[in-house]
Design a protein around this motif. Sequence first.
Motif, PDB file in Angstrom:
ATOM      1  N   LEU A 111      14.460  32.206  63.209  1.00  0.00           N
ATOM      2  CA  LEU A 111      14.162  33.145  62.125  1.00  0.00           C
ATOM      3  C   LEU A 111      15.125  32.918  60.955  1.00  0.00           C
ATOM      4  O   LEU A 111      14.712  32.874  59.790  1.00  0.00           O
ATOM      5  N   ALA A 112      16.402  32.731  61.292  1.00  0.00           N
ATOM      6  CA  ALA A 112      17.418  32.502  60.265  1.00  0.00           C
ATOM      7  C   ALA A 112      17.107  31.241  59.464  1.00  0.00           C
ATOM      8  O   ALA A 112      17.224  31.226  58.237  1.00  0.00           O
ATOM      9  N   VAL A 113      16.665  30.193  60.160  1.00  0.00           N
ATOM     10  CA  VAL A 113      16.338  28.926  59.485  1.00  0.00           C
ATOM     11  C   VAL A 113      15.162  29.133  58.532  1.00  0.00           C
ATOM     12  O   VAL A 113      15.193  28.705  57.373  1.00  0.00           O
ATOM     13  N   VAL A 114      14.135  29.835  59.018  1.00  0.00           N
ATOM     14  CA  VAL A 114      12.951  30.093  58.184  1.00  0.00           C
ATOM     15  C   VAL A 114      13.351  30.898  56.938  1.00  0.00           C
ATOM     16  O   VAL A 114      12.971  30.581  55.813  1.00  0.00           O
ATOM     17  N   LEU A 115      14.151  31.935  57.153  1.00  0.00           N
ATOM     18  CA  LEU A 115      14.592  32.781  56.040  1.00  0.00           C
ATOM     19  C   LEU A 115      15.440  31.979  55.055  1.00  0.00           C
ATOM     20  O   LEU A 115      15.334  32.160  53.843  1.00  0.00           O
ATOM     21  N   GLN A 116      16.263  31.073  55.592  1.00  0.00           N
ATOM     22  CA  GLN A 116      17.105  30.249  54.730  1.00  0.00           C
ATOM     23  C   GLN A 116      16.250  29.373  53.820  1.00  0.00           C
ATOM     24  O   GLN A 116      16.515  29.255  52.633  1.00  0.00           O
ATOM     25  N   VAL A 117      15.216  28.788  54.414  1.00  0.00           N
ATOM     26  CA  VAL A 117      14.307  27.948  53.630  1.00  0.00           C
ATOM     27  C   VAL A 117      13.641  28.794  52.548  1.00  0.00           C
ATOM     28  O   VAL A 117      13.549  28.382  51.382  1.00  0.00           O
ATOM     29  N   MET A 118      13.201  29.991  52.918  1.00  0.00           N
ATOM     30  CA  MET A 118      12.571  30.891  51.946  1.00  0.00           C
ATOM     31  C   MET A 118      13.551  31.256  50.835  1.00  0.00           C
ATOM     32  O   MET A 118      13.205  31.239  49.655  1.00  0.00           O
ATOM     33  N   ALA A 119      14.790  31.567  51.226  1.00  0.00           N
ATOM     34  CA  ALA A 119      15.815  31.933  50.243  1.00  0.00           C
ATOM     35  C   ALA A 119      16.036  30.792  49.250  1.00  0.00           C
ATOM     36  O   ALA A 119      16.075  31.013  48.038  1.00  0.00           O
ATOM     37  N   LEU A 120      16.145  29.591  49.776  1.00  0.00           N
ATOM     38  CA  LEU A 120      16.363  28.418  48.917  1.00  0.00           C
ATOM     39  C   LEU A 120      15.183  28.211  47.972  1.00  0.00           C
ATOM     40  O   LEU A 120      15.358  27.882  46.812  1.00  0.00           O
ATOM     41  N   THR A 121      13.971  28.415  48.536  1.00  0.00           N
ATOM     42  CA  THR A 121      12.766  28.278  47.703  1.00  0.00           C
ATOM     43  C   THR A 121      12.789  29.298  46.570  1.00  0.00           C
ATOM     44  O   THR A 121      12.537  28.962  45.420  1.00  0.00           O
ATOM     45  N   PHE A 122      13.145  30.534  46.900  1.00  0.00           N
ATOM     46  CA  PHE A 122      13.189  31.593  45.876  1.00  0.00           C
ATOM     47  C   PHE A 122      14.269  31.283  44.831  1.00  0.00           C
ATOM     48  O   PHE A 122      14.056  31.502  43.642  1.00  0.00           O
ATOM     49  N   PHE A 123      15.410  30.767  45.278  1.00  0.00           N
ATOM     50  CA  PHE A 123      16.469  30.421  44.332  1.00  0.00           C
ATOM     51  C   PHE A 123      15.974  29.328  43.390  1.00  0.00           C
ATOM     52  O   PHE A 123      16.245  29.363  42.188  1.00  0.00           O
ATOM     53  N   THR A 124      15.222  28.389  43.954  1.00  0.00           N
ATOM     54  CA  THR A 124      14.702  27.290  43.127  1.00  0.00           C
ATOM     55  C   THR A 124      13.692  27.829  42.115  1.00  0.00           C
ATOM     56  O   THR A 124      13.729  27.472  40.941  1.00  0.00           O
ATOM     57  N   ILE A 125      12.813  28.712  42.577  1.00  0.00           N
ATOM     58  CA  ILE A 125      11.827  29.304  41.664  1.00  0.00           C
ATOM     59  C   ILE A 125      12.546  30.115  40.588  1.00  0.00           C
ATOM     60  O   ILE A 125      12.191  30.063  39.423  1.00  0.00           O
ATOM     61  N   GLY A 126      13.586  30.849  41.036  1.00  0.00           N
ATOM     62  CA  GLY A 126      14.307  31.725  40.123  1.00  0.00           C
ATOM     63  C   GLY A 126      15.157  31.002  39.108  1.00  0.00           C
ATOM     64  O   GLY A 126      15.573  31.606  38.125  1.00  0.00           O
ATOM     65  N   LYS A 127      15.409  29.744  39.311  1.00  0.00           N
ATOM     66  CA  LYS A 127      16.280  28.997  38.403  1.00  0.00           C
ATOM     67  C   LYS A 127      15.713  28.896  37.004  1.00  0.00           C
ATOM     68  O   LYS A 127      14.532  28.690  36.871  1.00  0.00           O
TER      69      LYS A 127
END
Length: 127
Positions: A111-127
């Motif tokens: 779950l942590a790995v999946v959330l981490q990937v999502m977090a990174l994706t959101f950070f990338t979108i948010g950039k």
Amino acid sequence: MTDIKICEICRKSVPQKDIDQGLAVERNGKWICAQCAAIGRKHKDPFHQDVLASLEKINEEVRSVYRIVSFKEANVWTVLGAVLQIFVVFGVAVSFSQISKLGIALWWMGLAVVLQVMALTFFTIGK
Ligand SMILES: [Zn+2]
């Protein structure tokens, strides 16, 4: 009577239609063609030999930084990414606390790995 305008950077003639469309830019009687202006915009340095333009560029840069900062504050993706990041830490912590029960630990770690990937994706979108 057509006066041919030569691009200051690439020395090609500047087409009238680019001037009409505002794609080519004029600075102190010097012309920058649409292509070079586009490159210049990308690199934020279209008129690097012009001191006045440099000052203007700095001014523009500062303003764009302000824009980015205020944009970031209101950026949902970055906030979501940050929230998810907290859940990742939580998930890893739970995973380690449940390490004696391997199945549960792995579930939380996954779950942590999946959330981490999502977090990174959101950070990338948010950039
Ligand atoms: Zn050019």
